[in-house]
Write a protein that holds these residues in place. Structure first.
Motif, PDB file in Angstrom:
ATOM      1  N   TYR A  12       0.875  -1.176   0.000  1.00 53.98           N
ATOM      2  CA  TYR A  12       0.000   0.000   0.000  1.00 53.98           C
ATOM      3  C   TYR A  12       0.908   1.221   0.000  1.00 53.98           C
ATOM      4  O   TYR A  12       2.128   1.100   0.163  1.00 53.98           O
ATOM      5  N   SER A  14       2.495   3.689   1.752  1.00 54.64           N
ATOM      6  CA  SER A  14       2.817   4.006   3.148  1.00 54.64           C
ATOM      7  C   SER A  14       2.842   5.521   3.375  1.00 54.64           C
ATOM      8  O   SER A  14       3.471   6.263   2.606  1.00 54.64           O
ATOM      9  N   ASP A 152       8.538  -1.118   1.238  1.00 53.47           N
ATOM     10  CA  ASP A 152       7.430  -0.199   0.986  1.00 53.47           C
ATOM     11  C   ASP A 152       7.851   0.890   0.012  1.00 53.47           C
ATOM     12  O   ASP A 152       8.999   1.363   0.030  1.00 53.47           O
ATOM     13  N   ARG A 186       7.369   0.612   6.365  1.00 50.00           N
ATOM     14  CA  ARG A 186       6.184   1.224   6.966  1.00 50.00           C
ATOM     15  C   ARG A 186       6.314   1.359   8.485  1.00 50.00           C
ATOM     16  O   ARG A 186       6.809   0.473   9.168  1.00 50.00           O
ATOM     17  N   ASP A 187       5.853   2.490   8.976  1.00 51.00           N
ATOM     18  CA  ASP A 187       5.792   2.742  10.417  1.00 51.00           C
ATOM     19  C   ASP A 187       4.361   2.468  10.859  1.00 51.00           C
ATOM     20  O   ASP A 187       3.504   3.346  10.820  1.00 51.00           O
ATOM     21  N   THR A 188       4.100   1.245  11.268  1.00 51.80           N
ATOM     22  CA  THR A 188       2.728   0.834  11.566  1.00 51.80           C
ATOM     23  C   THR A 188       2.152   1.546  12.786  1.00 51.80           C
ATOM     24  O   THR A 188       0.938   1.631  12.941  1.00 51.80           O
ATOM     25  N   ASP A 191       1.366   5.321  11.140  1.00 48.49           N
ATOM     26  CA  ASP A 191       0.718   5.406   9.826  1.00 48.49           C
ATOM     27  C   ASP A 191      -0.761   5.063   9.971  1.00 48.49           C
ATOM     28  O   ASP A 191      -1.126   3.917  10.240  1.00 48.49           O
ATOM     29  N   ALA A 194      -1.994   2.096   7.777  1.00 52.74           N
ATOM     30  CA  ALA A 194      -1.495   0.739   7.993  1.00 52.74           C
ATOM     31  C   ALA A 194      -2.582  -0.146   8.599  1.00 52.74           C
ATOM     32  O   ALA A 194      -3.243   0.221   9.570  1.00 52.74           O
ATOM     33  N   GLY A 195      -2.772  -1.315   8.015  1.00 51.50           N
ATOM     34  CA  GLY A 195      -3.720  -2.272   8.563  1.00 51.50           C
ATOM     35  C   GLY A 195      -5.147  -2.113   8.091  1.00 51.50           C
ATOM     36  O   GLY A 195      -5.983  -2.996   8.329  1.00 51.50           O
TER      37      GLY A 195
END
Length: 210
Positions: A12, A14, A152, A186-188, A191, A194-195
């Motif tokens: 995706y 990011s 990413d 990615r910094d989940t 972000d 994310a998810g």
């Protein structure tokens, strides 16, 4: 589910990255995929700048709407299309083709003349627009290659191209920036995207089978 579909579902755009460096072998694989990307007549009328210097990325960030991925990325790729298609470009391409295929340039005369005619009949802006479209094919290839490497990548058009061209001295190189793509992880935690489930048009609406 096939591996390629799993990979594309994983990727995706990011919105935040961690700053962790992407290993050089993965970066090189992505760059090689770009090099192998298809383009009209095989000309590849663009150059990709690979920016690692953090200070330079900091200068680019305000030009790119202060998007955090610019400075949080490991590498920033700038896809810059040829400002015009010139006889010099064509001469170089024909010579390279002949050398790569071990054939005399005389066997490529008709192909060369066709390219020269195309370049001559179009305006400079038309040639640039064509080149920019080819750069986007390379961008798409890079996005898939990055995902395959579990890296990413975020395609971006949100930047001031004239300011970026000036900063990177692209005019002197006969180039104009078209799109940029940070590479990283990615910094989940930070972000918001994310998810979240991937949203795409339903296939019944996207495809027309005749």
């Amino acid at each position: 589910m096939s591996k390629i579909i799993e990979t594309l579902n994983w990727r995706y755009a990011s919105k935040r990255m961690t700053g962790r460096k992407v290993p050089s072998d993965k970066v090189n694989t992505i760059l090689e995929a770009i090099r192998l990307a298809p383009s009209s007549m095989g000309l590849q009328p663009y150059t990709v700048l690979v920016i690692e210097d953090q200070e330079l990325k900091k200068k680019i960030q305000p030009i790119a709407m202060n998007q955090p991925q610019i400075v949080e990325s490991s590498h920033l790729l700038v896809f810059a299309a040829w400002d015009n298609l010139t006889p010099g470009h064509i001469d170089e391409f024909i010579s390279h083709t002949a050398a790569t295929r071990n054939q005399p340039e005389t066997t490529l005369v008709d192909f060369k003349n066709n390219l020269l005619n195309i370049a001559a009949k179009n305006t400079q802006e038309e040639n640039f627009t064509w080149a920019a479209k080819q750069a986007y094919i390379a961008l798409g290839t890079a996005l898939v290659a990055a995902a395959a490497e579990e890296v990413d990548a975020t395609p971006m058009e949100g930047f001031n191209s004239s300011q970026l061209d000036e900063l990177l001295n692209l005019k002197e190189k006969g180039l104009r920036s078209v799109t940029i793509m940070p590479l990283g992880y990615r910094d989940t935690t930070n972000d918001w995207l994310a998810g979240l489930p991937k949203v795409r048009r339903q296939k019944e609406k996207l495809f027309i089978v005749q």
